[in-house]
Design a protein around this motif. Structure first.
Motif, mmCIF file in Angstrom:
data_model
loop_
_atom_site.group_PDB
_atom_site.id
_atom_site.type_symbol
_atom_site.label_atom_id
_atom_site.label_comp_id
_atom_site.label_asym_id
_atom_site.label_seq_id
_atom_site.Cartn_x
_atom_site.Cartn_y
_atom_site.Cartn_z
ATOM 1 N N VAL A 110 -19.566 -45.429 -12.987
ATOM 2 C CA VAL A 110 -18.401 -44.619 -12.668
ATOM 3 C C VAL A 110 -17.720 -45.318 -11.500
ATOM 4 C CG1 VAL A 110 -17.582 -42.426 -11.731
ATOM 5 C CG2 VAL A 110 -19.336 -42.444 -13.502
ATOM 6 N N CYS A 111 -16.481 -45.730 -11.682
ATOM 7 C CA CYS A 111 -15.836 -46.626 -10.719
ATOM 8 C C CYS A 111 -14.855 -45.938 -9.781
ATOM 9 C CB CYS A 111 -15.130 -47.759 -11.479
ATOM 10 S SG CYS A 111 -16.239 -48.740 -12.511
ATOM 11 N N ARG A 130 -12.992 -41.055 -6.596
ATOM 12 C CA ARG A 130 -12.077 -39.997 -6.171
ATOM 13 C C ARG A 130 -11.849 -38.986 -7.279
ATOM 14 N NH1 ARG A 130 -5.749 -40.850 -4.305
ATOM 15 N NH2 ARG A 130 -5.256 -38.630 -3.995
ATOM 16 N N HIS A 131 -11.863 -39.440 -8.512
ATOM 17 C CA HIS A 131 -11.553 -38.567 -9.644
ATOM 18 C C HIS A 131 -12.750 -38.291 -10.563
ATOM 19 C CE1 HIS A 131 -7.342 -38.813 -8.606
ATOM 20 N NE2 HIS A 131 -7.362 -40.133 -8.687
ATOM 21 N N HIS A 132 -13.746 -39.135 -10.531
ATOM 22 C CA HIS A 132 -14.835 -39.052 -11.501
ATOM 23 C C HIS A 132 -16.192 -39.017 -10.810
ATOM 24 C CE1 HIS A 132 -11.917 -39.818 -14.649
ATOM 25 N NE2 HIS A 132 -11.492 -40.884 -13.995
ATOM 26 N N GLY A 133 -17.174 -38.538 -11.543
ATOM 27 C CA GLY A 133 -18.532 -38.491 -11.033
ATOM 28 C C GLY A 133 -18.765 -37.321 -10.101
ATOM 29 N N GLY A 134 -19.958 -37.286 -9.517
ATOM 30 C CA GLY A 134 -20.363 -36.183 -8.658
ATOM 31 C C GLY A 134 -21.102 -35.112 -9.426
ATOM 32 N N THR A 184 -13.144 -49.938 -14.363
ATOM 33 C CA THR A 184 -13.447 -48.695 -15.079
ATOM 34 C C THR A 184 -14.742 -48.853 -15.859
ATOM 35 O OG1 THR A 184 -12.687 -47.086 -16.731
ATOM 36 C CG2 THR A 184 -12.051 -49.382 -17.082
ATOM 37 N N GLY A 185 -15.425 -47.717 -16.045
ATOM 38 C CA GLY A 185 -16.623 -47.690 -16.880
ATOM 39 C C GLY A 185 -16.419 -46.834 -18.113
ATOM 40 N N ILE A 186 -15.148 -46.636 -18.516
ATOM 41 C CA ILE A 186 -14.856 -45.702 -19.606
ATOM 42 C C ILE A 186 -15.342 -46.200 -20.964
ATOM 43 C CG2 ILE A 186 -12.550 -46.595 -20.149
ATOM 44 C CD1 ILE A 186 -11.652 -43.646 -20.471
ATOM 45 N N ASP A 187 -15.480 -47.512 -21.117
ATOM 46 C CA ASP A 187 -15.893 -48.072 -22.417
ATOM 47 C C ASP A 187 -17.408 -47.950 -22.557
ATOM 48 O OD1 ASP A 187 -15.986 -49.359 -24.831
ATOM 49 O OD2 ASP A 187 -15.760 -51.372 -23.996
#
Length: 222
Positions: free
Chosen positions: A55-56, A59-63, A24-27
């Motif tokens: 952004v790892c 499927r759910h994040h980025g774009g 994850t890149g959330i931090d």
């Protein structure tokens, strides 16, 4: 209205994400200098709109429709009071921590000029996930964040360029439909009867939300 910080995250392994490799890149942490912003490409292949930001779970994040995530410092301050702990800029995984801007109340299709070059457009609110909950270490966080509805806003890149902490933020376009990021969030989470109202925002909506709203109307009517 201004940027307090531009926040970037590095990929790291954690036990609380569904990403296949546990990354994850959330931090995210504030960057020291200017950061390049550009459209990353379609969801599934495009990652973050900010250079150097991981952004790892594509499927759910980025774009393009989730190129940049913004959250208001005022909302972080409210959460600090409620949680009884300090919350640093970037700790919600936001790329932009703002001052003086009603981010959750921003209209879908609203455009912000940041600094002298970059223009971003609001597409949707942020749906909380288990990675967010694990990162914060707050039990029941997904439910609590959802109930509060101070969701922040995802944005697409209309005009690329560089931004940095201290840059002014100017609202250069505000639609008249009344569909906010917070309303979009409620419509796709707890109040699905709101979905038909989202169609007033048209193509400015996150493409997945637009499809959801159209499907709802086809099944249930407006």
């Amino acid at each position: 209205m201004k940027l307090l910080s531009v926040n970037l995250g590095s990929a790291r392994q954690v036990p609380y994400t569904s990403q296949p490799e546990g990354l994850t890149g959330i931090d995210k942490r504030p960057a020291d200098g200017p950061v390049r912003v550009a459209a990353p490409g379609p969801k599934g292949t495009g990652a973050s709109g900010l250079a150097g930001d991981a952004v790892c779970h594509l499927r759910h994040h980025g774009g393009d429709d989730q190129a940049v995530y913004a959250y208001a410092r005022e909302d972080l301050d409210t959460w600090e009071h409620e949680l009884g702990r300090s919350l640093a800029n970037g700790c919600f995984g936001e790329n932009l921590t703002t001052d003086g801007l009603d981010v959750s109340g921003a209209l879908i299709g609203e455009r912000w000029r940041i600094g002298s070059e970059v223009v971003l457009e609001v597409t949707s609110g942020r749906i909380p996930c288990n990675t967010f909950q694990g990162h914060l270490g707050e039990r029941g966080w997904v439910r609590r964040f959802t109930q509060k509805g101070a969701t922040g806003a995802y944005l697409r890149v209309i005009e690329p360029g560089e931004i940095q902490a201290g840059d002014p933020v100017e609202i250069v376009h505000r639609p008249d439909h009344g569909v906010t990021a917070a309303m979009q969030f409620r419509a796709v989470t707890t109040e699905r009867e709101l979905l038909p109202r989202l169609l007033a925002a048209g193509e400015a909506l996150h493409s997945e939300t637009l499809a959801q709203a159209r499907e709802y109307v086809a099944r249930h009517g407006a």
